[in-house]
Every structure is written in structure tokens, then in C-alpha cells.
Design an enzyme around this catalytic site. Structure first.
Site, mmCIF file in Angstrom:
data_model
loop_
_atom_site.group_PDB
_atom_site.id
_atom_site.type_symbol
_atom_site.label_atom_id
_atom_site.label_comp_id
_atom_site.label_asym_id
_atom_site.label_seq_id
_atom_site.Cartn_x
_atom_site.Cartn_y
_atom_site.Cartn_z
ATOM 1 N N GLN A 139 3.188 20.798 21.130
ATOM 2 C CA GLN A 139 3.777 22.118 20.974
ATOM 3 C C GLN A 139 4.662 22.132 19.721
ATOM 4 O O GLN A 139 5.393 21.171 19.483
ATOM 5 C CB GLN A 139 4.619 22.460 22.213
ATOM 6 N N TYR A 262 13.162 14.514 22.555
ATOM 7 C CA TYR A 262 13.190 15.835 23.180
ATOM 8 C C TYR A 262 13.718 15.754 24.614
ATOM 9 O O TYR A 262 13.887 14.682 25.168
ATOM 10 C CB TYR A 262 11.786 16.450 23.177
ATOM 11 N N GLY A 263 13.933 16.917 25.212
ATOM 12 C CA GLY A 263 14.398 16.966 26.592
ATOM 13 C C GLY A 263 13.263 16.800 27.574
ATOM 14 O O GLY A 263 13.370 16.079 28.563
ATOM 15 N N GLU A 266 6.217 20.124 29.214
ATOM 16 C CA GLU A 266 5.545 20.483 30.455
ATOM 17 C C GLU A 266 4.056 20.181 30.448
ATOM 18 O O GLU A 266 3.235 20.985 30.909
ATOM 19 C CB GLU A 266 5.766 21.973 30.732
ATOM 20 N N GLU A 291 10.712 22.113 34.089
ATOM 21 C CA GLU A 291 9.371 21.672 33.696
ATOM 22 C C GLU A 291 8.345 21.999 34.777
ATOM 23 O O GLU A 291 7.207 22.360 34.485
ATOM 24 C CB GLU A 291 9.383 20.172 33.389
ATOM 25 N N TYR A 380 14.527 31.329 25.712
ATOM 26 C CA TYR A 380 14.888 30.796 27.023
ATOM 27 C C TYR A 380 15.916 31.692 27.714
ATOM 28 O O TYR A 380 15.680 32.199 28.818
ATOM 29 C CB TYR A 380 15.484 29.388 26.884
#
EC number: 3.4.11.-
Length: 615
Positions: A139, A262-263, A266, A291, A380
């Protein structure tokens, strides 16, 4: 007033492909990993219908070496255009004698050193140090640097996948088995290219629920299993009660090495997550709710282009907080939303002049901008706040009936904002006058904060603000006898985050913590658990507070800690702060640990420092 396109869903401006000319039925993707050369070779076959009788196939690529192309088994000429911001067009001619519309397009290619989708880690950059490691992040538009494809969220199809590697491997599908070094996977649910994922290395797994396992390096397997196993199935059941049955069969999680920047991502069937979630107190596992919610919003129902990214992330944050509300109560849901509102304010403020473009909900990428440039908290938090506002106007009980309807309506599809709004108005035909009160123009197209702030339940956050204010006022008087460890004993990790963030924010006003070192040292003595915390969110803010106050004994503590994490959320601001108080120390620690960081992370830290030097 809605600025409707002529056709919905509108075309994706972030792909160079002619995806509109084809219906893609299935993709076969076979990868082979070469850890000696840090390369991945691929053979991809697309089963398509030529719906417009076009004479060529145009695919996305980026930094790829294309070895061959064929259509229906016949070798075919191809051309790779010069690279631009969005990559390089790969044009494959359809032989004129090929009159049939059903085509199998096969391309063999190889990644290069400049591949933006992959990160190869040497053994020393992993936690166990046993061998090298590979993971992908496709992504938004990085799948095109892994294999040639219609790299757009508007195209979704089932995948059959394999990866050949000397190390255990996972991909974003259901495991089918292993033959020698070949790991095979099936993804029967249609997905877009950005959800294709691969990881390979010293990976083991352990169960964390009846339909879930955690994958990670063996060194951390036991602690990762402990972190997730109490909550995973509860999250799944809460999500199913909001939307409908989980469709992907298994929900697994891969905890990546510490250098993962990154966190989370998904990826279907196997979410990739940051190791900073592993806190030992299970306080950060709520991130999994986000996620997991993507299994419906984003993965099952997808934005048609990155201009409408809020449909993925706004819905996901909304569902995430509804899941938390079901499990922990509505006060927890609103507490999370309040934190999100503050994050949104900070994010938009940090944008500076670029907020005029990037803080609106529906973006305009038609000038060929990289979608990564538009990435921020806005889709978000502004997106989820819009949905919260609609829920408030309609009523939660009625809005809850819309949720499964929306996801059933667009299941397996990609849509734009206008299709969402049409679906909303159609479902709530009796509430048209209520929906008409929404200032759609401001919500969708105006920069800045949302036009409406929901009336949040502030009960959980008030305690944090009150304690922070108490420290502020007592610091001015230099009197600290009224504080004890009991102050924070009942705080959740998120409440500690808000408390510490509030203290840090005081430093932006006339008050400066460097003039109140006695207060910081007293705080360290009274709240000793903060220095011992294994929760990255809490510990990072604790270090930030102390270093902001020029408490020099914490400079090296922060520097050493930055060598244990790779997540850019912590690494970038951590080095920026250290650079402000002691540049030589910041350079020392960056030089000491830079080989552990992702290439993107390293370049972003250097960019941050360059920006500081030019101010």
C-alpha cells in the site's frame, strides 16, 4: 453540494494501466526469493476478458526488470516506458490474429535494489539473529514494484500464490501446504493488488484463538502468544456482531522484527503488525481491532482510488471504536475518539500550508501526485468523525442496521464517496431531511477540522487533564507533597498517554519544563513505573517529557531505546527531539543503530534533520 464525477466509481488517477478495458477474473502469482542478491523474481498470470477489444495491455510497474511477456502462451512484444512519479508503463501488444476476448497474460520479472515494496533485513537487523528476513508493504502503489499488475484498488480478483524461499514464508492468503521450499496459498476472496503481501524468515507460529495464530521469530513466540490469545476471538465476535460473519476463514497476525517501520498493515488472513504492540500488559492489543475491522472496510469493500481513502480508513476507525465500545463500554469508545480528535488537530497543524490541499476528506490526485504524499491522520479521524456524526443524527440503533446493509451492498466491490452517500440516502429515505442538514461541502471538500465536533463522553479523559493541571500549578509553586503513585494506579495505558501528552503540551506555552527540573525529578520518583514501562506508547512519551525538560540523564536513555524500535512513529520524532537538545548525541545514536532501520525510516530521519537545519 456534491461535486459528482460523470461516472461512479470515478477512474483511478494513480494507475498508468488501462484497467478499464479488462475484467480480471483471477491472478496466479509465483514468487522466488534470493536472499544473496536481495531480489525477488516473479511470474504473474492474469486471466482477463478484453471487454473493449483493445489491442494492447498496459500494466503498472516500478523499478522492475521485465524478462518476458506472453498472451495465451504466445510470446509477445512489450515496451517499458521511462519511469515517472507513478512508475513505468508496461505495454504488451495483443497479437492481431488473436480474436478471442478471453486472455491469459503472463509476465516474468525481477525486482531491483530500488524496489519500494520490499525490505530485506540482514540477520543482525532481526531480533533472533538467525538469518535474513524479508517483508513487503504494497500500500498504496508499491505492488507495481513487486510484480507488473493493474495496480489500482478498483481491480479486485481472487489470487493463487506461491513463494519459494529457503526460510518459512507467509502470504496474504490461506495456506495450502509446503512442497520443499515452495509455500502455496489461496485467496478466494477478491482482493486488490495493494493487499498482496509476503514475508519470509525465521518464522514460527502458535495458536491465539480457534481461528487465529500468531507468527513471529521464535525468540518472541511465547510473549506474542500471551499478548494476543486473551482478546483475539473476542475482537472477532464483536466485529461480527456489528457487521456480519467474518469471511476470510482465518485471522492470523505476523509480528515483524523490531525494524518494521509501520504500525500495521491489514493484509488479508495475516495482518502484519509492529512489535511495539507487544507491551506485556495487553494494553496495546486494541490496535488489532483496527486491523481486524479492515477485513470488512477496505478489504471486502474497497475505495476505488486513493482519492477516496477515507472510505477505507474512516470506516475502519469507526468500526474499531465500536468494537472497543462493545468490549469495554462507550466511555472507552469516546475516550479513543477524543485522542483521535487531538491527533487530527496536531496532524493538520503540522501540515502547515499543505493543509489547504491534504486536510480535506476527498483528495484530488489527478495531477499525478504520489498517493503517499496525501497520507495523514485526516482520512482516519475526519472520516470516522463524519460517520459518528451521521450515527448521532440518525440514532445508533437505526444506524446499526445500515452497517451490514452497506457492506453487503458493496461486498467484493470498489466504490467512491458518492456511491456511499447514495447508499446512505437510499437506506434512510425517510430521514432525507435529517441527512440534508449535513454540510457535505464542508465535510468532503473544505480543509481543516470537521465542521462539527461530536459531544464525546469525557469522563475517562477528565481524570488525565485534572492530574496534569495539578502538576502544572504545583510546579509553579515548587510544591510536590500532594502527589503519590496512587495518582496513576487506576490509569489505563491510554490514560497515561493522554496525561503525559498533556504535560508535554504545556511546554509549548509560556511554561517550560526545563525551568522545573525539580518537578520532573519528583515525577520520576513518584511515578517510577513509567521508567520501567514495557509499553512503547507510554515509555516514549515519558522520555519525550523528560528530554523536553532538558533532564540530561534521559538523553542517553532515549538514544539507547531508539535502537530497540524501528517504528517511524517513535524513531522520527525521537531523533528530532534528541537533535534539538544534543545534536552530537543524536548523530552518535543514529550512526550506532542506522543499520537496524528500514531504508524509508533512515531517509525520513535524514530529511527531518535537513528540514531542521534549513529553518
Amino acid at each position: 453540494m456534491l461535486r459528482r464525477p460523470k461516472v461512479s466509481p470515478e477512474l483511478d488517477p494513480s494507475t498508468l494501466s488501462n484497467y478499464g478495458d479488462f475484467i480480471v477474473h483471477k491472478t496466479q502469482l509465483d514468487l522466488a526469493v534470493d536472499f544473496d542478491k536481495n531480489r525477488v523474481s516473479s511470474c504473474v498470470s492474469l486471466n482477463v476478458t478484453n471487454r473493449t477489444n483493445t489491442h494492447q495491455v498496459v500494466l503498472d510497474s516500478s523499478y522492475l526488470v521485465i524478462h518476458s511477456a506472453s498472451i495465451n502462451g504466445i510470446s509477445t512484444p512489450f515496451d517499458v516506458a521511462e519511469r515517472q512519479t507513478l512508475g513505468s508503463k508496461v505495454t504488451i501488444k495483443i497479437p492481431p490474429e488473436m480474436k478471442i476476448s478471453e486472455l491469459t497474460i503472463t509476465i516474468e520479472s525481477e525486482t531491483t535494489y530500488e524496489c519500494t515494496a520490499l525490505q530485506f533485513l540482514p540477520a543482525e537487523a532481526t531480533d533472533g539473529g538467525v538469518g535474513p528476513y524479508l517483508f513487503s508493504q504494497c500500500q498504496a502503489i508499491h505492488a507495481r514494484s513487486l510484480f507488473p499488475c493493474f495496480d489500482t484498488p478498483a481491480v479486485k480478483c481472487p489470487y493463487e500464490m506461491s513463494v519459494t524461499s529457503p526460510y518459512p514464508s507467509v502470504m496474504s492468503g490461506r495456506p495450502l501446504g509446503v512442497s520443499g521450499n515452495m509455500y502455496r496459498f489461496s485467496q478466494p476472496v477478491p482482493i486488490p493488488s495493494y493487499l498482496v503481501a509476503v514475508a519470509s524468515g525465521d518464522i514460527k507460529s502458535a495458536p491465539i484463538g480457534p481461528r487465529s495464530s500468531v507468527y513471529c521469530e521464535p525468540l518472541k513466540l511465547e510473549v506474542c502468544q500471551h499478548e494476543f490469545q486473551a482478546d483475539m476471538e473476542h475482537f472477532l465476535q464483536a466485529a461480527e456482531s456489528l457487521v456480519f460473519k467474518y469471511e476470510w476463514e482465518r485471522y492470523d497476525a505476523l509480528v515483524l522484527p523490531s525494524s518494521f517501520p509501520y504500525g500495521g498493515m491489514e493484509n488479508p488472513n495475516i495482518t502484519f503488525v509492529t512489535p511495539t504492540l507487544i507491551s506485556g500488559d495487553r494494553e496495546n492489543v486494541d490496535v488489532i481491532a483496527h486491523e481486524l475491522a479492515h477485513s470488512w472496510s477496505g478489504n471486502l469493500v474497497t475505495n476505488c482510488s486513493w482519492e477516496h481513502f477515507w472510505l477505507n480508513e474512516g470506516w475502519t476507525v469507526y468500526l474499531e471504536r465500536r468494537i472497543l465500545g462493545k468490549l469495554h463500554g462507550n466511555a472507552t469508545r469516546d475516550f479513543s475518539a477524543i485522542i483521535g480528535w487531538t491527533d487530527l488537530e496536531n496532524s493538520i497543524a503540522a501540515m502547515g500550508p499543505s493543509a489547504e490541499r491534504w486536510s480535506m476528506l476527498v483528495h484530488n490526485l489527478k495531477d499525478g501526485s504520489d498517493p503517499d504524499d496525501a497520507f495523514s491522520t485526516v482520512p482516519y479521524e475526519k472520516g470516522s468523525t463524519l460517520l459518528y456524526h451521521i450515527e448521532t443524527l440518525i440514532g445508533q440503533e437505526k444506524f446499526d442496521k445500515f452497517i451490514p446493509h452497506y457492506f453487503h451492498t458493496f461486498r467484493y466491490k470498489s466504490l467512491d464517496t458518492y456511491q456511499f452517500i447514495d447508499c446512505l440516502y437510499s437506506f434512510f429515505a425517510d430521514f432525507k431531511s435529517v441527512l440534508d442538514t449535513i454540510d457535505w461541502e464542508s465535510w468532503l471538500y473544505k480543509p481543516g477540522m470537521p465542521p462539527v465536533k461530536p459531544d464525546f463522553d469525557t469522563s475517562m479523559v477528565d481524570q488525565c487533564y485534572q492530574l496534569a493541571d495539578k502538576w502544572y500549578h504545583h510546579s509553579l509553586k515548587n510544591k510536590f507533597h500532594k502527589f503519590s503513585s496512587e495518582d496513576i494506579k487506576s490509569f489505563t495505558a491510554n490514560q497515561s498517554v493522554v496525561f503525559l501528552d498533556t504535560l508535554i503540551a504545556f511546554d509549548k506555552l509560556d511554561f517550560k519544563w526545563k525551568h522545573h527540573l525539580d518537578a520532573l525529578n519528583t515525577m520520576a520518583s513518584v511515578y517510577q513505573e513509567y521508567s520501567k514501562s514495557t509499553n512503547a506508547e507510554v515509555l516514549f512519551r515519558w522520555y519525550v517529557l523528560q528530554v523536553t525538560g532538558h533532564n540530561q540523564e534521559y538523553y542517553s536513555r532515549l538514544g539507547e531505546w531508539l535502537g530497540t524500535v524501528g517504528r517511524m512513529k517513535f524513531v522520527r520524532p525521537g531523533y528530532v527531539l534528541l537533535n534539538k537538545v544534543d545534536r552530537s548525541m543524536a548523530l552518535h545514536y543514529f550512526e550506532k543503530f542506522h543499520n537496524r532501520y528500514h531504508a524509508i525510516c533512515k531517509s525520513m530521519v535524514r530529511r527531518d534533520w535537513d528540514l531542521i537545519k534549513t529553518k
